[in-house]
Enzyme design. Sequence first.
Site, mmCIF file in Angstrom:
data_model
loop_
_atom_site.group_PDB
_atom_site.id
_atom_site.type_symbol
_atom_site.label_atom_id
_atom_site.label_comp_id
_atom_site.label_asym_id
_atom_site.label_seq_id
_atom_site.Cartn_x
_atom_site.Cartn_y
_atom_site.Cartn_z
ATOM 1 N N CYS A 12 0.833 -1.211 0.000
ATOM 2 C CA CYS A 12 0.000 0.000 0.000
ATOM 3 C C CYS A 12 0.865 1.258 0.000
ATOM 4 O O CYS A 12 1.762 1.418 0.838
ATOM 5 C CB CYS A 12 -0.911 -0.032 1.227
ATOM 6 N N CYS A 15 0.676 3.174 3.365
ATOM 7 C CA CYS A 15 1.422 2.456 4.408
ATOM 8 C C CYS A 15 2.920 2.674 4.220
ATOM 9 O O CYS A 15 3.656 2.835 5.201
ATOM 10 C CB CYS A 15 1.103 0.970 4.385
ATOM 11 N N ASP A 38 -0.826 16.547 -0.047
ATOM 12 C CA ASP A 38 -1.157 15.849 -1.294
ATOM 13 C C ASP A 38 -0.144 16.253 -2.367
ATOM 14 O O ASP A 38 0.221 17.424 -2.494
ATOM 15 C CB ASP A 38 -2.584 16.203 -1.731
ATOM 16 N N HIS A 54 -3.865 0.138 8.379
ATOM 17 C CA HIS A 54 -4.382 0.010 7.014
ATOM 18 C C HIS A 54 -5.876 -0.334 7.035
ATOM 19 O O HIS A 54 -6.257 -1.498 7.148
ATOM 20 C CB HIS A 54 -3.611 -1.053 6.226
ATOM 21 N N ASN A 98 -13.155 9.982 -0.581
ATOM 22 C CA ASN A 98 -13.645 9.192 -1.705
ATOM 23 C C ASN A 98 -13.654 7.721 -1.292
ATOM 24 O O ASN A 98 -12.690 7.249 -0.683
ATOM 25 C CB ASN A 98 -12.742 9.396 -2.926
ATOM 26 N N GLY A 104 -14.734 7.443 -6.626
ATOM 27 C CA GLY A 104 -13.531 8.139 -7.108
ATOM 28 C C GLY A 104 -12.286 7.870 -6.286
ATOM 29 O O GLY A 104 -11.307 8.608 -6.372
ATOM 30 N N HIS A 109 -6.411 3.138 0.904
ATOM 31 C CA HIS A 109 -6.080 3.289 2.323
ATOM 32 C C HIS A 109 -6.871 4.524 2.728
ATOM 33 O O HIS A 109 -6.638 5.612 2.163
ATOM 34 C CB HIS A 109 -4.570 3.470 2.507
ATOM 35 N N HIS A 111 -8.456 7.815 3.604
ATOM 36 C CA HIS A 111 -7.847 9.131 3.787
ATOM 37 C C HIS A 111 -8.894 10.217 3.708
ATOM 38 O O HIS A 111 -9.822 10.140 2.916
ATOM 39 C CB HIS A 111 -6.735 9.387 2.760
ATOM 40 N N HIS A 113 -9.264 14.023 2.629
ATOM 41 C CA HIS A 113 -8.665 15.194 1.984
ATOM 42 C C HIS A 113 -9.115 16.415 2.788
ATOM 43 O O HIS A 113 -10.309 16.563 3.057
ATOM 44 C CB HIS A 113 -9.209 15.379 0.567
HETATM 45 P P1 AMP Z 1 -8.204 9.473 -3.888
HETATM 46 O O1 AMP Z 1 -8.563 9.702 -5.331
HETATM 47 O O2 AMP Z 1 -9.241 10.039 -2.950
HETATM 48 O O3 AMP Z 1 -7.851 8.036 -3.600
HETATM 49 O O4 AMP Z 1 -6.954 10.396 -3.615
HETATM 50 C C1 AMP Z 1 -5.646 9.957 -3.613
HETATM 51 C C2 AMP Z 1 -4.798 11.195 -3.464
HETATM 52 O O5 AMP Z 1 -3.484 10.779 -3.150
HETATM 53 C C3 AMP Z 1 -4.734 12.060 -4.717
HETATM 54 O O6 AMP Z 1 -5.209 13.380 -4.421
HETATM 55 C C4 AMP Z 1 -3.228 12.058 -5.069
HETATM 56 O O7 AMP Z 1 -2.767 13.299 -5.561
HETATM 57 C C5 AMP Z 1 -2.597 11.705 -3.740
HETATM 58 N N1 AMP Z 1 -1.298 11.033 -3.846
HETATM 59 C C6 AMP Z 1 -0.959 10.004 -4.641
HETATM 60 N N2 AMP Z 1 0.326 9.642 -4.444
HETATM 61 C C7 AMP Z 1 0.801 10.482 -3.489
HETATM 62 C C8 AMP Z 1 2.070 10.621 -2.835
HETATM 63 N N3 AMP Z 1 3.115 9.820 -3.128
HETATM 64 N N4 AMP Z 1 2.204 11.597 -1.904
HETATM 65 C C9 AMP Z 1 1.180 12.405 -1.601
HETATM 66 N N5 AMP Z 1 -0.044 12.316 -2.173
HETATM 67 C C10 AMP Z 1 -0.229 11.373 -3.095
HETATM 68 ZN ZN ZN Z 2 -2.259 1.144 3.745
#
Ligand code: AMP
Ligand code: ZN
Length: 124
Positions: A12, A15, A38, A54, A98, A104, A109, A111, A113
Amino acid sequence: MSDTIHSHDPDCLFCKIVARQIPARVVYEDEELFAFHDIHPWAPVHFLLIPKMHIPSLAQVDHETAGLMGRMMALVPKLALQEGCNPYPQGGYRLLTNTGVEGGQEVRHLHFHVMGGTRPWLRG
Ligand code: AMP
Ligand code: ZN
């Protein structure tokens, strides 16, 4: 592995960020929660707040994890101001999670926003 709750999923992305295997701009860390910027911000302030454990998405949250979710949400006002969101009510921020493919969700994992700052924003 990634669709069940466990302490660490080696495959992940988030993770790996918690384990410092992938770099991130860290905003906050305690024993159970972690926050980082982000990589593709939509707004002047855009960070992600995650449980270290996780949990794949909000779809797996139940009575067992409800307390953790409450502590996670209660941290948002403090971190939002710390990271530069303007104060409520003229300022404020957006909290978004999301969930699943149709919701979306790209990273499996859980999160939150947290987005804010002076408009216009790139998206949202
Ligand atoms: P989601 O579409 O809600 O799953 O959002 C995933 C978010 O993770 C997106 O806004 C990406 O820009 C962000 N993301 C992906 N890889 C990384 C990373 N290595 N570091 C920070 N943010 C990330
Ligand atoms: Zn994870």
